[in-house]
Design a protein around this motif. Structure first.
Motif, PDB file in Angstrom:
ATOM      1  N   TRP A  90       1.089  -1.083   0.220  1.00  0.00           N
ATOM      2  CA  TRP A  90      -0.013   0.007   0.051  1.00  0.00           C
ATOM      3  C   TRP A  90       0.830   1.140   0.039  1.00  0.00           C
ATOM      4  CZ3 TRP A  90      -0.762   4.583   2.968  1.00  0.00           C
ATOM      5  CH2 TRP A  90      -2.592   4.956   2.230  1.00  0.00           C
ATOM      6  N   ASN A  91       1.116   2.538  -0.457  1.00  0.00           N
ATOM      7  CA  ASN A  91       1.375   3.557  -0.551  1.00  0.00           C
ATOM      8  C   ASN A  91       0.879   4.232  -1.331  1.00  0.00           C
ATOM      9  OD1 ASN A  91       3.872   1.943  -2.143  1.00  0.00           O
ATOM     10  ND2 ASN A  91       2.440   0.636  -2.843  1.00  0.00           N
ATOM     11  N   ARG A  92       0.397   5.451  -1.026  1.00  0.00           N
ATOM     12  CA  ARG A  92       0.156   6.939  -1.823  1.00  0.00           C
ATOM     13  C   ARG A  92       0.625   7.077  -2.429  1.00  0.00           C
ATOM     14  NH1 ARG A  92       3.082  10.367   4.381  1.00  0.00           N
ATOM     15  NH2 ARG A  92       4.644   9.072   2.310  1.00  0.00           N
ATOM     16  N   ALA A  93      -0.179   8.143  -3.392  1.00  0.00           N
ATOM     17  CA  ALA A  93      -0.080   8.424  -4.389  1.00  0.00           C
ATOM     18  C   ALA A  93       1.578   9.658  -4.314  1.00  0.00           C
ATOM     19  CB  ALA A  93      -1.374   8.887  -5.479  1.00  0.00           C
ATOM     20  N   LEU A  94       2.303   8.677  -3.683  1.00  0.00           N
ATOM     21  CA  LEU A  94       2.975   9.487  -3.838  1.00  0.00           C
ATOM     22  C   LEU A  94       4.392   8.600  -5.125  1.00  0.00           C
ATOM     23  CD1 LEU A  94       3.163  11.084  -0.868  1.00  0.00           C
ATOM     24  CD2 LEU A  94       2.362  12.875  -3.040  1.00  0.00           C
ATOM     25  N   ILE A  95       5.367   9.921  -5.391  1.00  0.00           N
ATOM     26  CA  ILE A  95       6.410   9.153  -6.025  1.00  0.00           C
ATOM     27  C   ILE A  95       7.340   8.111  -5.011  1.00  0.00           C
ATOM     28  CG2 ILE A  95       8.829   9.287  -7.408  1.00  0.00           C
ATOM     29  CD1 ILE A  95       7.460  10.717  -9.514  1.00  0.00           C
ATOM     30  N   PRO A  96       7.994   8.317  -4.291  1.00  0.00           N
ATOM     31  CA  PRO A  96       8.485   8.619  -3.142  1.00  0.00           C
ATOM     32  C   PRO A  96       8.240   7.478  -2.262  1.00  0.00           C
ATOM     33  CG  PRO A  96       9.400  10.810  -2.576  1.00  0.00           C
ATOM     34  CD  PRO A  96       7.526  10.416  -3.428  1.00  0.00           C
ATOM     35  N   ARG A 116      -2.347  10.916 -12.685  1.00  0.00           N
ATOM     36  CA  ARG A 116      -1.958  10.504 -13.369  1.00  0.00           C
ATOM     37  C   ARG A 116       0.046  10.663 -12.915  1.00  0.00           C
ATOM     38  NH1 ARG A 116      -4.982  15.246 -14.562  1.00  0.00           N
ATOM     39  NH2 ARG A 116      -6.678  14.875 -16.670  1.00  0.00           N
ATOM     40  N   THR A 117       0.770  10.941 -12.351  1.00  0.00           N
ATOM     41  CA  THR A 117       1.652  12.088 -12.251  1.00  0.00           C
ATOM     42  C   THR A 117       2.605   9.973 -11.419  1.00  0.00           C
ATOM     43  OG1 THR A 117       2.330  13.741 -11.466  1.00  0.00           O
ATOM     44  CG2 THR A 117       3.591  13.269 -10.850  1.00  0.00           C
ATOM     45  N   ALA A 118       1.632  10.069 -10.251  1.00  0.00           N
ATOM     46  CA  ALA A 118       1.500   8.802  -9.326  1.00  0.00           C
ATOM     47  C   ALA A 118       1.436   7.214 -10.648  1.00  0.00           C
ATOM     48  CB  ALA A 118       1.092   8.094  -8.500  1.00  0.00           C
ATOM     49  N   LEU A 119       0.845   7.029 -11.104  1.00  0.00           N
ATOM     50  CA  LEU A 119       0.564   5.707 -11.937  1.00  0.00           C
ATOM     51  C   LEU A 119       1.174   6.222 -13.262  1.00  0.00           C
ATOM     52  CD1 LEU A 119      -1.348   3.740 -12.929  1.00  0.00           C
ATOM     53  CD2 LEU A 119      -2.929   5.219 -14.070  1.00  0.00           C
ATOM     54  N   GLY A 120       2.063   7.488 -14.043  1.00  0.00           N
ATOM     55  CA  GLY A 120       2.738   7.352 -15.206  1.00  0.00           C
ATOM     56  C   GLY A 120       3.246   6.788 -14.335  1.00  0.00           C
ATOM     57  N   PHE A 121       4.586   7.709 -13.398  1.00  0.00           N
ATOM     58  CA  PHE A 121       6.347   6.505 -12.449  1.00  0.00           C
ATOM     59  C   PHE A 121       5.909   5.309 -12.464  1.00  0.00           C
ATOM     60  CE2 PHE A 121       8.456   5.441  -9.045  1.00  0.00           C
ATOM     61  CZ  PHE A 121       9.503   6.484  -9.047  1.00  0.00           C
ATOM     62  N   ALA A 122       5.022   4.672 -12.284  1.00  0.00           N
ATOM     63  CA  ALA A 122       4.435   3.454 -11.608  1.00  0.00           C
ATOM     64  C   ALA A 122       5.043   2.065 -12.560  1.00  0.00           C
ATOM     65  CB  ALA A 122       3.437   3.354 -10.523  1.00  0.00           C
ATOM     66  N   GLU A 131       5.867   3.295 -16.170  1.00  0.00           N
ATOM     67  CA  GLU A 131       7.166   3.334 -16.234  1.00  0.00           C
ATOM     68  C   GLU A 131       7.980   1.812 -15.884  1.00  0.00           C
ATOM     69  OE1 GLU A 131       8.435   7.117 -15.709  1.00  0.00           O
ATOM     70  OE2 GLU A 131       6.665   7.696 -17.460  1.00  0.00           O
ATOM     71  N   ARG A 132       7.696   2.001 -15.060  1.00  0.00           N
ATOM     72  CA  ARG A 132       8.313   0.856 -14.581  1.00  0.00           C
ATOM     73  C   ARG A 132       7.731  -0.735 -14.527  1.00  0.00           C
ATOM     74  NH1 ARG A 132       9.814   5.876 -13.358  1.00  0.00           N
ATOM     75  NH2 ARG A 132      11.546   5.980 -12.450  1.00  0.00           N
ATOM     76  N   ASP A 133       7.054  -0.583 -14.693  1.00  0.00           N
ATOM     77  CA  ASP A 133       6.795  -2.051 -15.290  1.00  0.00           C
ATOM     78  C   ASP A 133       5.262  -2.223 -13.966  1.00  0.00           C
ATOM     79  OD1 ASP A 133       7.209  -1.922 -17.878  1.00  0.00           O
ATOM     80  OD2 ASP A 133       9.069  -2.224 -17.272  1.00  0.00           O
ATOM     81  N   LEU A 134       5.327  -1.832 -12.863  1.00  0.00           N
ATOM     82  CA  LEU A 134       4.696  -2.335 -12.097  1.00  0.00           C
ATOM     83  C   LEU A 134       2.801  -2.148 -12.183  1.00  0.00           C
ATOM     84  CD1 LEU A 134       6.366   0.016  -9.154  1.00  0.00           C
ATOM     85  CD2 LEU A 134       6.867  -2.303  -9.841  1.00  0.00           C
ATOM     86  N   TYR A 135       2.940  -3.630 -12.167  1.00  0.00           N
ATOM     87  CA  TYR A 135       0.893  -3.848 -11.807  1.00  0.00           C
ATOM     88  C   TYR A 135       0.474  -2.883 -10.807  1.00  0.00           C
ATOM     89  CZ  TYR A 135      -3.289  -5.882 -11.145  1.00  0.00           C
ATOM     90  OH  TYR A 135      -4.726  -6.104 -10.607  1.00  0.00           O
ATOM     91  N   VAL A 136      -0.654  -2.066 -10.926  1.00  0.00           N
ATOM     92  CA  VAL A 136      -0.975  -0.883  -9.869  1.00  0.00           C
ATOM     93  C   VAL A 136      -2.896  -1.015 -10.473  1.00  0.00           C
ATOM     94  CG1 VAL A 136      -1.775   1.257 -10.106  1.00  0.00           C
ATOM     95  CG2 VAL A 136       0.568   0.617 -11.028  1.00  0.00           C
ATOM     96  N   SER A 137      -2.951  -1.075  -8.334  1.00  0.00           N
ATOM     97  CA  SER A 137      -4.267  -1.019  -8.135  1.00  0.00           C
ATOM     98  C   SER A 137      -4.779  -0.336  -7.660  1.00  0.00           C
ATOM     99  CB  SER A 137      -4.814  -2.285  -7.357  1.00  0.00           C
ATOM    100  OG  SER A 137      -5.827  -1.569  -6.990  1.00  0.00           O
ATOM    101  N   VAL A 138      -5.557   1.258  -8.182  1.00  0.00           N
ATOM    102  CA  VAL A 138      -5.835   2.705  -7.850  1.00  0.00           C
ATOM    103  C   VAL A 138      -6.548   2.552  -7.078  1.00  0.00           C
ATOM    104  CG1 VAL A 138      -6.809   4.698  -8.352  1.00  0.00           C
ATOM    105  CG2 VAL A 138      -4.677   3.966 -10.188  1.00  0.00           C
ATOM    106  N   GLY A 139      -6.386   3.018  -5.517  1.00  0.00           N
ATOM    107  CA  GLY A 139      -7.367   3.007  -4.015  1.00  0.00           C
ATOM    108  C   GLY A 139      -7.946   4.083  -4.272  1.00  0.00           C
ATOM    109  N   GLY A 157      -2.920   3.033 -18.485  1.00  0.00           N
ATOM    110  CA  GLY A 157      -2.566   1.257 -18.282  1.00  0.00           C
ATOM    111  C   GLY A 157      -2.700   0.604 -16.677  1.00  0.00           C
ATOM    112  N   GLY A 158      -3.098   1.872 -16.076  1.00  0.00           N
ATOM    113  CA  GLY A 158      -3.495   1.240 -14.366  1.00  0.00           C
ATOM    114  C   GLY A 158      -4.354  -0.428 -14.502  1.00  0.00           C
TER     115      GLY A 158
END
Length: 379
Positions: free
Chosen positions: A73-79, A119-125, A127-135, A158-159
């Motif tokens: 689980w992550n906040r929608a933040l790049i760090p 857009r920023t967080a999902l784009g970052f994820a 680009e690094r080929d992660l599987y992403v669930s947007v919560g 691509g989420g």
């Protein structure tokens, strides 16, 4: 072809967020292994942004090589997302506050800001080929039009799925169904996940309603562990899907009792004896009519075999018992009663149970038999 329903168990994340609950690393590993062994398809396993100790636990889980997909689980933040990547994680949930109440009063931003954050967080994820669930935090109080916009952004970038969260546990199953169905029809290409809380005692019902409305993923925790009143219970959701809905989620249920007891002990939240599905006493029968019926054929009063979840049947002798149950309990103690003896003893049982305000124990039953009442010989 029937949709495959995916259980995403979050005992190790939202379950541990229960006030006062802390799992040791060894307990996390044991829980993860047990859930993986019974076929749970996904495990939400922690929050790497919390710090190095949490990251070490996540890395330990990654190192197990489980069949289940591990998400963090992550906040929608790049760090936050980078911290998950650094743990070896390849699937993430990125969480955004989506209700106008939270946007205004929690993050003090705007809907446009939330969309740009996505857009920023999902784009970052991606680009690094992660599987992403947007919560979508607090989706149950959010505007459906705004949720649709967020889902469209998720799909376009691509989420992989969209998590509809009843964060405060305020929905009823009918409203849950309507909201999830509306979103499913608005953006049919994107999978939906439902995350429910039990503040009004409807987490399991709401989770199942979401699945019936078209959600393919459902969040659970063992024993319904979770913040405040808890989350939808793994054991309840799985058995509810199987028995009430005819949906097979592919989970081996025979170890449910074992896993329930382990998590109850590790969380210092003992499992109530009458807890649905996994409580020690949920297959106890005292009423004379019920005990007689279940002894003739368990299907008369049991919706499923206790062994299916790792439990056993108990015939209880007390105020409401009948002679069939009494004869069976004495048989289990190695004592054969005639019908006449059972009728006579039953009168004494009711007197004793009324006086003690509880059912009779094995010791009570032996003492009653040996007392010589009803002309019985001491055994």
């Amino acid at each position: 072809m029937e949709r495959q329903i995916i259980i995403d168990d979050t005992t190790l994340r939202d379950g541990e967020q229960t006030a006062g609950v802390v799992f040791s690393r060894a307990e996390k590993v044991a829980i993860a292994r047990m859930l993986d062994a019974i076929g749970v398809q996904e495990l939400e396993c922690g929050i790497p942004a919390m710090g190095e100790d949490e990251r070490a636990s996540v890395r330990a889980l990654v190192g197990l090589g489980l069949n289940a997909r591990l998400l963090t689980w992550n906040r929608a933040l790049i760090p936050d997302i980078q911290a998950s990547i650094d743990c070896g994680i390849t699937a993430v949930d990125i969480s955004l506050s989506v209700s106008d109440i939270m946007i205004a009063n929690k993050i003090r931003k705007s809907r446009e800001w939330v969309k740009e954050q996505l857009r920023t967080a999902l784009g970052f994820a991606k680009e690094r080929d992660l599987y992403v669930s947007v919560g979508a935090e607090d989706a149950s109080r959010a505007d459906l039009g705004f949720l649709t916009e967020l889902m469209e952004i998720t799909r376009s970038l691509g989420g992989d799925r969209f998590r509809f969260c009843d964060t405060l546990g305020i929905l009823d199953p009918f409203t849950m169904y309507e909201k999830v169905r509306a979103l499913r029809e608005a953006v049919p290409e994107l999978d939906i996940e439902v995350h429910t809380h039990n503040d009004l005692g409807m987490a399991t019902a709401n989770a199942i309603a979401g699945v019936k409305a078209g959600a393919r993923f459902v969040n659970t925790t063992v024993n319904g562990l979770g913040e405040r009143a808890g989350n939808a219970a793994l054991e309840e959701v799985v058995m509810g899907l199987k028995l009430a809905c005819g949906i097979e989620p592919g989970i081996d249920t025979h170890r449910f009792h074992e896993i329930s007891r382990f998590v109850g002990k590790a969380s210092h939240r003992p499992v109530p004896p009458w807890k649905a599905v996994v409580g020690e006493k949920v297959f106890s029968h005292e009423s004379g009519l019920h005990a007689d019926g279940v002894l003739k054929n368990p299907g008369n009063y049991e919706g499923f075999d206790p062994a299916e979840v790792g439990l056993k049947r108990h015939i209880v002798v007390g105020k409401h018992s009948g002679t069939s149950g009494l004869v069976e309990r004495y048989r289990e103690l190695g004592i054969a009663l005639s019908k006449r003896e059972a009728v006579c003893l039953m009168e004494q049982v009711r007197v004793i149970a009324q006086r003690m305000k509880r059912p009779l124990s094995d010791g009570d039953l032996r003492r009653l038999y040996r007392s010589g009442v009803c002309g019985l010989r001491a055994a």
